[in-house]
Design a protein around this motif. Structure first.
Motif, PDB file in Angstrom:
ATOM      1  N   VAL A 117       0.844  -1.181   0.000  1.00 57.01           N
ATOM      2  CA  VAL A 117       0.000   0.000   0.000  1.00 57.01           C
ATOM      3  C   VAL A 117       0.882   1.234   0.000  1.00 57.01           C
ATOM      4  O   VAL A 117       1.885   1.283   0.716  1.00 57.01           O
ATOM      5  N   ALA A 118       0.512   2.232  -0.805  1.00 55.18           N
ATOM      6  CA  ALA A 118       1.188   3.529  -0.773  1.00 55.18           C
ATOM      7  C   ALA A 118       0.574   4.331   0.371  1.00 55.18           C
ATOM      8  O   ALA A 118      -0.628   4.591   0.378  1.00 55.18           O
ATOM      9  N   LEU A 119       1.381   4.679   1.348  1.00 53.35           N
ATOM     10  CA  LEU A 119       0.904   5.359   2.551  1.00 53.35           C
ATOM     11  C   LEU A 119       1.402   6.794   2.581  1.00 53.35           C
ATOM     12  O   LEU A 119       2.595   7.044   2.409  1.00 53.35           O
ATOM     13  N   GLU A 120       0.474   7.716   2.818  1.00 53.83           N
ATOM     14  CA  GLU A 120       0.848   9.122   2.947  1.00 53.83           C
ATOM     15  C   GLU A 120       1.253   9.423   4.378  1.00 53.83           C
ATOM     16  O   GLU A 120       0.682   8.878   5.325  1.00 53.83           O
ATOM     17  N   HIS A 121       2.237  10.297   4.518  1.00 49.51           N
ATOM     18  CA  HIS A 121       2.718  10.711   5.830  1.00 49.51           C
ATOM     19  C   HIS A 121       1.550  11.241   6.661  1.00 49.51           C
ATOM     20  O   HIS A 121       0.767  12.042   6.191  1.00 49.51           O
ATOM     21  N   GLY A 122       1.416  10.747   7.888  1.00 52.91           N
ATOM     22  CA  GLY A 122       0.388  11.214   8.801  1.00 52.91           C
ATOM     23  C   GLY A 122      -0.941  10.498   8.697  1.00 52.91           C
ATOM     24  O   GLY A 122      -1.807  10.695   9.536  1.00 52.91           O
ATOM     25  N   SER A 123      -1.120   9.654   7.677  1.00 49.01           N
ATOM     26  CA  SER A 123      -2.391   8.946   7.539  1.00 49.01           C
ATOM     27  C   SER A 123      -2.520   7.884   8.637  1.00 49.01           C
ATOM     28  O   SER A 123      -1.536   7.469   9.251  1.00 49.01           O
ATOM     29  N   LEU A 124      -3.741   7.429   8.851  1.00 46.56           N
ATOM     30  CA  LEU A 124      -3.964   6.406   9.877  1.00 46.56           C
ATOM     31  C   LEU A 124      -3.217   5.113   9.551  1.00 46.56           C
ATOM     32  O   LEU A 124      -2.648   4.479  10.443  1.00 46.56           O
ATOM     33  N   LEU A 125      -3.226   4.719   8.289  1.00 44.32           N
ATOM     34  CA  LEU A 125      -2.524   3.480   7.929  1.00 44.32           C
ATOM     35  C   LEU A 125      -1.012   3.633   8.071  1.00 44.32           C
ATOM     36  O   LEU A 125      -0.325   2.683   8.440  1.00 44.32           O
ATOM     37  N   MET A 126      -0.477   4.826   7.805  1.00 43.08           N
ATOM     38  CA  MET A 126       0.952   5.067   8.019  1.00 43.08           C
ATOM     39  C   MET A 126       1.276   4.935   9.502  1.00 43.08           C
ATOM     40  O   MET A 126       2.276   4.336   9.893  1.00 43.08           O
ATOM     41  N   ARG A 127       0.409   5.438  10.344  1.00 39.45           N
ATOM     42  CA  ARG A 127       0.630   5.342  11.789  1.00 39.45           C
ATOM     43  C   ARG A 127       0.581   3.883  12.247  1.00 39.45           C
ATOM     44  O   ARG A 127       1.352   3.474  13.111  1.00 39.45           O
ATOM     45  N   ALA A 128      -0.316   3.099  11.649  1.00 41.48           N
ATOM     46  CA  ALA A 128      -0.389   1.672  11.984  1.00 41.48           C
ATOM     47  C   ALA A 128       0.900   0.965  11.560  1.00 41.48           C
ATOM     48  O   ALA A 128       1.442   0.140  12.302  1.00 41.48           O
ATOM     49  N   ALA A 129       1.407   1.290  10.372  1.00 39.78           N
ATOM     50  CA  ALA A 129       2.650   0.681   9.885  1.00 39.78           C
ATOM     51  C   ALA A 129       3.829   1.073  10.778  1.00 39.78           C
ATOM     52  O   ALA A 129       4.669   0.229  11.130  1.00 39.78           O
ATOM     53  N   GLN A 130       3.892   2.341  11.177  1.00 38.16           N
ATOM     54  CA  GLN A 130       4.970   2.788  12.063  1.00 38.16           C
ATOM     55  C   GLN A 130       4.877   2.103  13.417  1.00 38.16           C
ATOM     56  O   GLN A 130       5.897   1.734  14.000  1.00 38.16           O
ATOM     57  N   HIS A 131       3.675   1.914  13.905  1.00 37.98           N
ATOM     58  CA  HIS A 131       3.462   1.229  15.177  1.00 37.98           C
ATOM     59  C   HIS A 131       4.015  -0.185  15.098  1.00 37.98           C
ATOM     60  O   HIS A 131       4.718  -0.649  15.999  1.00 37.98           O
ATOM     61  N   GLU A 132       3.716  -0.875  14.003  1.00 34.96           N
ATOM     62  CA  GLU A 132       4.214  -2.243  13.830  1.00 34.96           C
ATOM     63  C   GLU A 132       5.743  -2.275  13.756  1.00 34.96           C
ATOM     64  O   GLU A 132       6.379  -3.131  14.357  1.00 34.96           O
ATOM     65  N   GLN A 133       6.331  -1.336  13.031  1.00 30.97           N
ATOM     66  CA  GLN A 133       7.799  -1.277  12.922  1.00 30.97           C
ATOM     67  C   GLN A 133       8.436  -1.013  14.272  1.00 30.97           C
ATOM     68  O   GLN A 133       9.464  -1.605  14.603  1.00 30.97           O
ATOM     69  N   ASN A 134       7.850  -0.148  15.059  1.00 30.60           N
ATOM     70  CA  ASN A 134       8.400   0.176  16.373  1.00 30.60           C
ATOM     71  C   ASN A 134       8.311  -0.976  17.348  1.00 30.60           C
ATOM     72  O   ASN A 134       9.115  -1.086  18.267  1.00 30.60           O
ATOM     73  N   ARG A 135       7.329  -1.826  17.167  1.00 27.21           N
ATOM     74  CA  ARG A 135       7.152  -2.987  18.054  1.00 27.21           C
ATOM     75  C   ARG A 135       8.047  -4.148  17.657  1.00 27.21           C
ATOM     76  O   ARG A 135       8.357  -5.001  18.469  1.00 27.21           O
TER      77      ARG A 135
END
Length: 136
Positions: A117-135
């Protein structure tokens, strides 16, 4: 024309649902999104405030390209469903429930197989992806 930062990322249902289920980061995200939409900073969202910024939360799903009549109908449905106290505005708790339901719906739609998925900075899905990476 506004240029937006986009990242391609593999998502599946557990990426999105895991973000929603992790209470503290999801509540922080909900608060930040609410504050972005609450243009007059009165602590509630009017239909106009929701209308003006909601598409930024989930870009790429065709929200902004919908006819105005359809979007008005969608906003009416959102308020009918999530304005629990029927006072004509959506408060922080109601907004969090709205985001939760949207994100879990997206998770069901994605399914268990990874999807690029192409994710835009600040979008909800981008935040979900960042959350997964951080975990991870």
């Amino acid at each position: 024309m506004k240029i937006t930062s986009v990242v391609v990322h593999a998502l599946n249902d557990s990426t999105v649902a895991g973000f929603v289920d992790d209470t503290t980061p999801f509540e922080q995200c909900s608060k930040e999104c609410f504050d972005e939409l609450d243009l007059n900073a009165d602590g509630v969202l009017s239909k106009e405030e929701l209308r003006s910024g909601f598409g930024k939360l989930l870009p790429g799903i065709g929200y902004v390209s919908q006819p105005k009549e359809e979007l008005n109908g969608l906003h009416d449905e959102i308020f009918e469903r999530f304005d629990a106290d029927q006072n004509g505005v959506v408060d922080r708790g109601e907004f969090k429930e709205l985001l939760r339901e949207i994100m879990l719906g997206v998770a069901r739609g994605i399914g268990g197989s990874p999807v690029l998925v192409a994710l835009e900075h600040g979008s909800l899905l981008m935040r979900a992806a960042q959350h997964e990476q951080n975990r991870g």
